[in-house]
Scaffold this active site. Structure first.
Site, PDB file in Angstrom:
ATOM      1  N   THR A   1       1.081  -1.212   0.129  1.00  0.00           N
ATOM      2  CA  THR A   1      -0.096   0.006   0.058  1.00  0.00           C
ATOM      3  C   THR A   1       0.883   1.507  -0.058  1.00  0.00           C
ATOM      4  OG1 THR A   1      -0.002   0.253   2.307  1.00  0.00           O
ATOM      5  CG2 THR A   1      -1.487  -1.045   1.600  1.00  0.00           C
TER       6      THR A   1
ATOM      7  N   GLU B   1      13.598  -2.666  -0.929  1.00  0.00           N
ATOM      8  CA  GLU B   1      14.277  -2.481  -2.214  1.00  0.00           C
ATOM      9  C   GLU B   1      13.504  -1.681  -3.180  1.00  0.00           C
ATOM     10  OE1 GLU B   1      16.661  -1.594  -4.309  1.00  0.00           O
ATOM     11  OE2 GLU B   1      17.793  -3.811  -3.779  1.00  0.00           O
TER      12      GLU B   1
ATOM     13  N   VAL C   1      13.139   2.499  -3.815  1.00  0.00           N
ATOM     14  CA  VAL C   1      13.940   3.360  -4.693  1.00  0.00           C
ATOM     15  C   VAL C   1      14.073   2.282  -6.031  1.00  0.00           C
ATOM     16  CG1 VAL C   1      16.173   4.621  -5.168  1.00  0.00           C
ATOM     17  CG2 VAL C   1      15.059   4.495  -2.857  1.00  0.00           C
TER      18      VAL C   1
ATOM     19  N   ALA D   1      11.940   0.957  -8.243  1.00  0.00           N
ATOM     20  CA  ALA D   1      11.055  -0.155  -8.209  1.00  0.00           C
ATOM     21  C   ALA D   1      12.033  -1.356  -8.344  1.00  0.00           C
ATOM     22  CB  ALA D   1      10.222  -0.160  -9.585  1.00  0.00           C
TER      23      ALA D   1
ATOM     24  N   ASP E   1       7.768  12.639  -3.737  1.00  0.00           N
ATOM     25  CA  ASP E   1       8.198  11.220  -3.814  1.00  0.00           C
ATOM     26  C   ASP E   1       9.622  11.047  -4.243  1.00  0.00           C
ATOM     27  OD1 ASP E   1       7.360   8.552  -3.988  1.00  0.00           O
ATOM     28  OD2 ASP E   1       7.899   8.490  -6.058  1.00  0.00           O
TER      29      ASP E   1
ATOM     30  N   LYS F   1      12.911   9.212  -1.777  1.00  0.00           N
ATOM     31  CA  LYS F   1      13.862   8.385  -2.322  1.00  0.00           C
ATOM     32  C   LYS F   1      15.267   8.889  -2.086  1.00  0.00           C
ATOM     33  CE  LYS F   1      10.637   6.918  -5.840  1.00  0.00           C
ATOM     34  NZ  LYS F   1      10.429   6.690  -7.180  1.00  0.00           N
TER      35      LYS F   1
END
Ligand code: ADP
Ligand code: ASP
Ligand code: MG
Length: 814
Positions: free
Chosen positions: A554, A605, A608, A610, A677, A681
């Site tokens: 989520t 993991e 950052v 994907a 976002d 990261k």
């Protein structure tokens, strides 16, 4: 002569009794057969229950009596249909006697051990009679002999000790004269030298058979039961347990003493000296090979032969600085318990002699405490020792094997396997012979512990992972599908048995302790219970499965707030949700601390890049002693997609909408477009590089229009994109005039971090970054000029799901 014993389930129904009769018929073709039988399955418990109820003046005992009656009469009618009056008469007479006994107990309100033995004896007396009569009725050469006339004991009711002199003579004399081919005897029941009815202890039919086998020096004793031998551990608790082909007397005794109910512990004794092998066989599966217990089995190279457990244990701890000086302390302690007839199952003493720990049956705990506190009254009054501490709801788990002493590291493996799964060990005992290593643990950890240890010592090649997935939306659904596809491969190639135990979306949740069938997971979830985040956690905790992993797919803060609870239960956390790792530094650190303390990895993991191995690579660099000096990166697949597709012939609004539709943005696109976002990261990368930093420390120059920044809903925000098209076209025009590309860049340098839109000139590594790709460049001590570069698709449901999958596999290889 052969001796066979059939247990409660084996004679638990007319169908099973027919199986038994077939087996006996077969065995009796060449040789006389002696057959010892238990009561019909469950009857001993029912007799004791009826007795307890009657003793407590509860007239419900009559209902229990009626059930006992019906069970027996039904069996007779099914085994001997028609023409069975004499058998029914006999059974009814015994049942009348039973009824009178229960009425008597009810009347006088008392059930002494002596009466209890009379009461439970009815079970075996009835079953042996019914079986013998059935055989006679079918024309077989069978007789019933009441073992109460053969097995003679002292008057230690409920667990009497055998007088072998008299008993052996009785048995030899009887069988010398007997000329029937098959003799049926009731197990468990016996008579005292004074002529009172006694019994040999719960499970004692095995013992009756062993006594007869030894008296007659037969070649083999066969114990027929409802499982195919003595298993590596209780097969009712561990699905992967398997039968042990051969085992030594010592090992079998040790396992049965420590709870392997399949063999009543004293059974081994009479046959041991004569070296009569015991063969354990399954009545419900006669062709299965079963287990041979003998001295020939000692040479097996497996150090651990089996694992067993005893429940209902209480631990008594006696502590105090004065203990060292008290002469004969242990003697007085043990004498006290012996006077109270309390059996000590396990003893451990710290080498400092400051404390001593005893494991006993929980039912004796109160009496033990009273007696010990009384014995040491003076020392307690003088503060030399503390009053005894009693803990209950405990269980003993024991590893057993003759060969353990020749192998190093067994206890190390035992403790690390238990520790990794958060099973707290309360006490440890290891006999000097090293045939047994016992640990005391909480009762509700037993199932997990047995499974973990079985996996460790008997299936070491496969590791079971139990996952609980929250958020089966776009990415979560792909993850479940990938797991479905890969399960077989993982099992065969990586020896990982990956099972999905819990699934939840925002509406429903579903659990299956044995693993949800992934072919129908959507239907199962649709039929599930109402979802709740706390409820999901409570279920995962209550199932208490080994190698449990919580997977957060989520973007919710409420879900991230629960990670500490999961980690404290040693449930690993795998998250693509970035909130936890980018929240307050203190919270991030706390999660790292909990993860270490509870041995539960926390992996993220996919926070950052994907599925790109960015964090894993960074951790490996740091772990190997490298130091990150600077990071430059394009970390937003969504922003990259947007700026790669936006130009003077497209509309900014359309491109953002398309990115959202294709799943490249967060549900709220402002999180991507505002740069938050990306800031999260780079924050995570900075923290993972070892820097203490918070989100507000990151410089964020937004490219959004003022009204875009101020919008207070997703719809409003989209509207500003339409209205402020000129603002966005200006950004594009400026970059184009300098032959640059627009890229949203994150930087970390010298302890400082920033994010913002930049005009990237031709020749720069970011210039040609396509589609939704990400790129990260690490400049480190080992990569000072040419950075370590990781580049590839950095957004999208499939790659994110595969990144989550990779984290799960990392846990499997742990
Ligand atoms: P019977 O009535 O035939 O004497 P029991 O119920 O006394 O049978 O013993 C068989 C049961 O012992 C099995 O059904 C199983 O639940 C239990 N058990 C516990 N540990 C073990 C083990 N290591 N191997 C086999 N059975 C075990
Ligand atoms: N019927 C007795 C019991 O249940 C003895 C036995 O089955 O071995 O304990
Ligand atoms: Mg038994």
């Amino acid at each position: 002569m052969q001796v066979l014993k059939f247990g409660g389930t084996s004679v638990g129904s007319s169908k099973n009794i027919n199986n038994v009769i077939n087996i006996l018929e077969d065995y009796s073709k060449n040789d006389a057969v002696i057959c010892v039988v238990s009561a019909v399955g469950g009857i001993t418990d029912k007799l004791l229950l009826a007795g307890k109820l009657a003793q407590n003046k509860d007239s419900e005992f009559l209902e229990v009596f009626n059930t006992i009656k019906d069970i027996h009469l039904n069996i007779v009618n099914e085994l001997i249909p028609g023409n069975n009056e004499t058998v029914i008469d006999f059974v009814n007479k015994r049942l009348d006697e039973l009824k009178s006994l229960l009425d008597g107990i009810y009347l006088i309100n008392e059930l002494s051990p002596k009466t209890s033995d009379k009461l439970v004896g009815f079970g075996e007396l009835l079953s042996s009679f019914i079986i013998a009569e059935t055989m006679k009725n079918r024309g077989m050469s069978a007789e019933r002999k009441n073992s109460q006339e053969l097995v003679i004991t002292n008057s230690n009711f409920t667990k009497a000790e055998v007088n072998y002199n008299i008993t052996n003579k009785n048995i030899k004399d009887y069988f010398k004269a007997a000329n029937q081919q098959i003799t049926i005897l009731p197990g468990f029941v016996s008579t005292s030298v004074n002529g009172e009815q006694t019994t040999l202890g719960r499970g004692g039919s095995d013992f009756t058979a062993a006594i007869i086998a030894a008296a007659l020096k037969v070649e083999q004793l066969q114990i027929w039961t409802d499982v195919s031998g003595m298993f590596t551990t209780n097969p009712k608790i561990v699905k992967h347990a398997y039968p042990i082909k051969a085992i030594s007397y010592q090992e079998a005794m040790e396992l049965s003493h420590f709870g392997a109910k399949v063999l009543y512990p004293p059974t081994v004794q009479p046959v041991l000296d004569l070296e009569i092998p015991i063969h354990i066989k399954n009545t419900l599966e006669p062709e299965a090979v079963g287990t041979i217990i003998s001295n020939d089995a000692v040479n097996s190279n497996k150090p651990v032969k089996g694992i067993s457990n005893i429940g209902n244990i209480a631990l008594l701890t006696l502590e105090g600085s004065g203990m060292i000086g008290i002469p004969g302390f242990s003697k007085r302690l043990f004498e006290t318990l012996s006077q109270e007839k309390i059996n000590i199952i396990l003893i451990t003493q710290a080498s400092s002699e400051h404390s001593i720990c005893l494991g006993i049956d929980a039912k004796d705990a109160e009496a033990a405490k009273e007696a010990i506190d009384a014995t040491f009254e003076n020392e307690i009054a003088l503060n030399k020792i503390d009053p005894i501490i009693v803990e209950d709801k405990l269980s003993i788990v024991a590893l057993v094997g003759d060969n353990m002493k020749n192998h190093q590291g067994i206890s190390g493996k035992l403790f690390s396997a238990l520790g990794k799964n958060n099973v707290n060990v309360r006490a440890i005992a290891q006999g000097a012979s090293e045939k047994n290593i016992s640990v005391v643990i909480a009762e509700n950890d037993v199932k997990k512990a047995l499974n973990v240890l079985h996996e460790q010592f008997f299936e070491s090649k496969t590791k079971q992972l139990n996952v609980f997935i929250t958020g089966v939306g776009n990415v979560g659904e792909r993850l479940v599908e990938q797991i479905k596809q890969q399960r077989k491969y993982l099992k065969e190639n990586l020896k990982i048995n990956l099972r999905v135990i819990g699934l939840s979306n925002s509406r429903k949740m579903v659990f299956d302790e044995n693993g949800i069938d992934l072919k129908s997971w959507k239907d199962r979830l649709a039929d599930g219970e109402q979802a709740s985040l706390q409820g999901f956690f409570e279920n995962a905790k209550a199932l208490n499965l080994r190698n449990s992993i919580f997977i957060d797919v989520t973007a919710n803060k409420e879900v991230a707030d629960l990670y500490p609870q999961y980690l404290r239960e040693s449930i690993s956390v795998v998250a693509c949700n970035k909130i936890a790792c980018s929240s307050d530094y203190i919270d991030y650190k706390e999660l790292k601390r909990l993860s270490l303390k509870y041995n539960a990895p926390f992996l993220f993991e996919t926070n950052v890049g994907a599925g790109l191995p960015v964090i894993d690579t960074l951790s490996n660099l740091i772990a190997s002693g490298d130091k990150v000096n600077s990071i430059q990166a394009v970390l937003s697949g969504s922003l990259n997609f947007v700026f790669n597709n936006f130009n003077d012939s497209t509309k900014f609004y359309d491109i953002v909408k398309q990115a959202a539709a294709e799943g490249y943005t967060e549900p709220d696109p402002r999180i991507d477009l505002s740069g938050v976002d990306v800031a999260r990261k780079i924050l995570i990368l900075a923290r993972e590089s070892g820097v203490e930093m918070n989100l507000e420390d990151i410089e964020n120059t937004s490219f959004l229009s003022d009204s875009g920044l101020k919008s207070d809903s997703v719809d409003d925000f989209y509207q500003t994109l339409v209205e402020d098209e000129a603002h966005y076209q200006n950004l594009y025009a400026s970059a184009k005039s300098k032959e640059c590309q627009l890229k949203y860049v994150a930087k970390f340098d010298n302890g400082k971090a920033s994010v913002g839109l930049q005009e990237i000139p031709v020749g720069h590594p970011f210039y040609n970054l396509e589609g939704k790709d990400n790129i990260v460049m690490f400049y480190t001590d080992r990569y000072p000029e040419q950075p370590m570069i990781i580049k590839g698709a950095g957004a999208g449901a499939d790659v994110t799901a595969s990144g989550l999958f990779a984290d799960i596999i990392r846990l499997g290889n742990d």
